[in-house]
Design an enzyme around this catalytic site. Structure first.
Site, mmCIF file in Angstrom:
data_model
loop_
_atom_site.group_PDB
_atom_site.id
_atom_site.type_symbol
_atom_site.label_atom_id
_atom_site.label_comp_id
_atom_site.label_asym_id
_atom_site.label_seq_id
_atom_site.Cartn_x
_atom_site.Cartn_y
_atom_site.Cartn_z
ATOM 1 N N CYS A 172 16.432 -29.025 -18.187
ATOM 2 C CA CYS A 172 15.243 -29.869 -18.102
ATOM 3 C C CYS A 172 15.565 -31.333 -17.816
ATOM 4 C CB CYS A 172 14.433 -29.736 -19.381
ATOM 5 S SG CYS A 172 14.032 -28.017 -19.753
ATOM 6 N N HIS A 312 10.182 -37.605 -23.148
ATOM 7 C CA HIS A 312 10.408 -36.199 -22.809
ATOM 8 C C HIS A 312 9.262 -35.387 -23.409
ATOM 9 C CE1 HIS A 312 12.610 -32.769 -21.434
ATOM 10 N NE2 HIS A 312 12.834 -32.297 -22.645
ATOM 11 N N GLU A 323 13.273 -37.308 -30.701
ATOM 12 C CA GLU A 323 13.050 -38.385 -29.727
ATOM 13 C C GLU A 323 12.460 -39.609 -30.423
ATOM 14 O OE1 GLU A 323 10.703 -37.288 -26.304
ATOM 15 O OE2 GLU A 323 11.444 -39.004 -25.145
ATOM 16 N N LYS A 344 3.782 -34.293 -20.170
ATOM 17 C CA LYS A 344 3.746 -32.845 -20.418
ATOM 18 C C LYS A 344 2.494 -32.422 -21.176
ATOM 19 C CE LYS A 344 8.798 -32.208 -20.436
ATOM 20 N NZ LYS A 344 9.235 -33.623 -20.335
ATOM 21 N N HIS A 349 5.444 -28.332 -19.009
ATOM 22 C CA HIS A 349 6.875 -28.623 -18.870
ATOM 23 C C HIS A 349 7.373 -27.969 -17.576
ATOM 24 C CE1 HIS A 349 10.919 -29.513 -19.621
ATOM 25 N NE2 HIS A 349 11.021 -29.194 -20.896
ATOM 26 N N PHE A 408 18.376 -28.219 -22.253
ATOM 27 C CA PHE A 408 19.242 -27.252 -22.925
ATOM 28 C C PHE A 408 20.676 -27.499 -22.452
ATOM 29 C CE2 PHE A 408 16.021 -23.530 -23.713
ATOM 30 C CZ PHE A 408 15.370 -24.314 -24.654
#
Length: 422
Positions: A172, A312, A323, A344, A349, A408
């Protein structure tokens, strides 16, 4: 003539002159931007395949997508959906920037487009064909369509570009890595212009089942438009999205020479890794904090000079908490003065494409002096207690902004963008 080393030492300024976008909320960057400002959600029941038996039956799909206005049907059939998104967004960006490639040195123009999974649609279709009909029925276009680098390659073929060209995959964070590397290549003097961004199309049976098995997706099947709720106490996972964002990056000198309109200036790029877990972020947020610091250091900015962060902001328990911790650690008391919003919450996403569509929002925030909201923010989480621009757009001057992407594998990448000033 300058050598590459001399150009590197001069660290050229890099500006953004073209924007293109295809998302669940619009088939252009401008359509998407207006829908984001209005707080609309792109989430709805999936139409691409039969979701019977799936734990999650909704996503942010790009609806009524048609490539006819951009390239011939035979060309479209040789591209996976993610590459179609990427090429269409690139054509839009080139048009927006007013680039005439007959006037450009093709060896000085590159293309770098990130993706998390590449040709996932084609992979699924051909795997099914292999099982049901045998190996002789597998398409000869399978490999060229599945390749992660096919979007970058197809853009180069479309325009005859011969400069740096590759794809970047870091889950991502792929878009931010692609964009950051493009920025650095231009700064070093290795290209005058790069078409860069990200693209993804992973709303397939395998994609949805895989993330559902990980328990990463929201399961609010009854209210898809309410499912993505970053930083809200009752968040229960992310919503899958798809689409593409693409930009024209070029040196300031090159942009001025051809009289280009400048949307914003790239100021800095930071990247690192948590070195902690393949799917979970560092619980203390140290990697995320450090990549934001690296981006600010690269830009030569102090934390107090930043007014907006495009987070994010996945709507997962882990990401939103860590975050928030990372922002507090880096910005201290200034963290409570920042406007922070999550794209998002409306586009879902886009995995490897997310950083690119989120950079579109940042650039247009700088252009228009307004930031979009984080929608579905209804119940404050005491552990996520910053200003997430809840539910309504906000007029404010944005001179310098950060855009975060975490993937990831522990991949972290932050972009720093600012208003262009002579």
């Amino acid at each position: 003539m300058q050598t590459c080393i001399e150009r590197s030492e001069s660290k050229q300024r890099v500006v953004i002159t073209g924007l293109g976008g295809v998302t669940s909320l619009g088939h252009t960057a401008e359509e998407t931007w207006q829908a984001l400002l209005a707080g609309k959600s792109g989430a709805a029941k999936i139409t691409a395949f039969d979701t019977t038996g799936f734990d999650v039956n909704f996503a942010c799909e790009v609806k009524n997508f048609n490539t006819d206005n951009y390239f011939p049907v035979p060309q479209a059939k040789r591209l996976d959906r993610f590459a179609q998104f990427g090429l269409v967004a690139a054509i839009q960006a080139v048009k927006d920037a007013g680039v005439d490639f007959t006037r450009e040195n093709p060896h000085r123009v590159g293309c770098i487009i990130g993706s998390g999974v590449g040709g996932f649609v084609e992979f699924g279709e051909q795997q099914t064909r292999l099982i049901q009909k045998g190996p002789s029925r597998v398409s000869p276009f399978t490999i060229p369509k599945v390749m992660m680098n096919s979007a970058s390659g197809q853009v180069a073929i479309h325009y005859g570009l011969k400069g740096p060209n590759f794809s970047v995959a870091s889950a991502c964070a792929s878009s931010n890595h692609a964009i950051g590397v493009a920025f650095k290549i231009i700064q070093m003097g290795l290209a005058d212009m790069i078409i860069t961004g990200g693209s993804e199309a992973a709303i397939t049976g395998l994609g949805m089942a895989g993330f559902a098995s990980l328990k990463a997706l929201s399961t609010r099947n009854d209210v898809p438009e309410k499912a993505s709720r970053p930083f809200d106490k009752n968040r229960d996972g992310f919503v899958m999205g798809e689409g593409s964002g693409v930009f024209i990056f070029e040196t300031l000198e090159h942009a001025q020479a051809r009289g280009a309109r400048i949307h914003a200036e790239m100021l800095g790029f930071g990247m690192n890794d948590d070195g902690y877990h393949i799917t979970a972020p560092d619980p203390e947020g140290d990697g995320a904090m450090m990549t934001m610091k690296l981006a600010l250091d690269d830009a030569g900015l102090k934390p107090e000079q930043v007014s907006y962060i495009n987070a994010h902001g996945t709507s997962t328990a882990y990401n939103d908490l860590t975050e928030t911790k990372a922002i507090k650690k880096l910005f201290g008391a200034h963290a409570r003065k920042l406007a922070i919003s999550s794209t998002k919450s409306m586009l879902g996403h886009l995995l490897g494409g997310s950083g690119a569509v989120e950079l579109l929002a940042v650039v247009l925030s700088i252009r228009d002096n307004i930031v979009h909201p984080t929608i579905n923010y209804e119940t404050p989480d005491p552990d996520c207690d910053l200003d997430y621009v809840p539910n309504q757009s906000r007029k404010m001057e944005v001179n310098a902004a950060l855009s975060n992407s975490f993937g990831f594998g522990g991949h972290n990448a932050t972009l720093c963008v600012g208003k262009y000033k002579k």
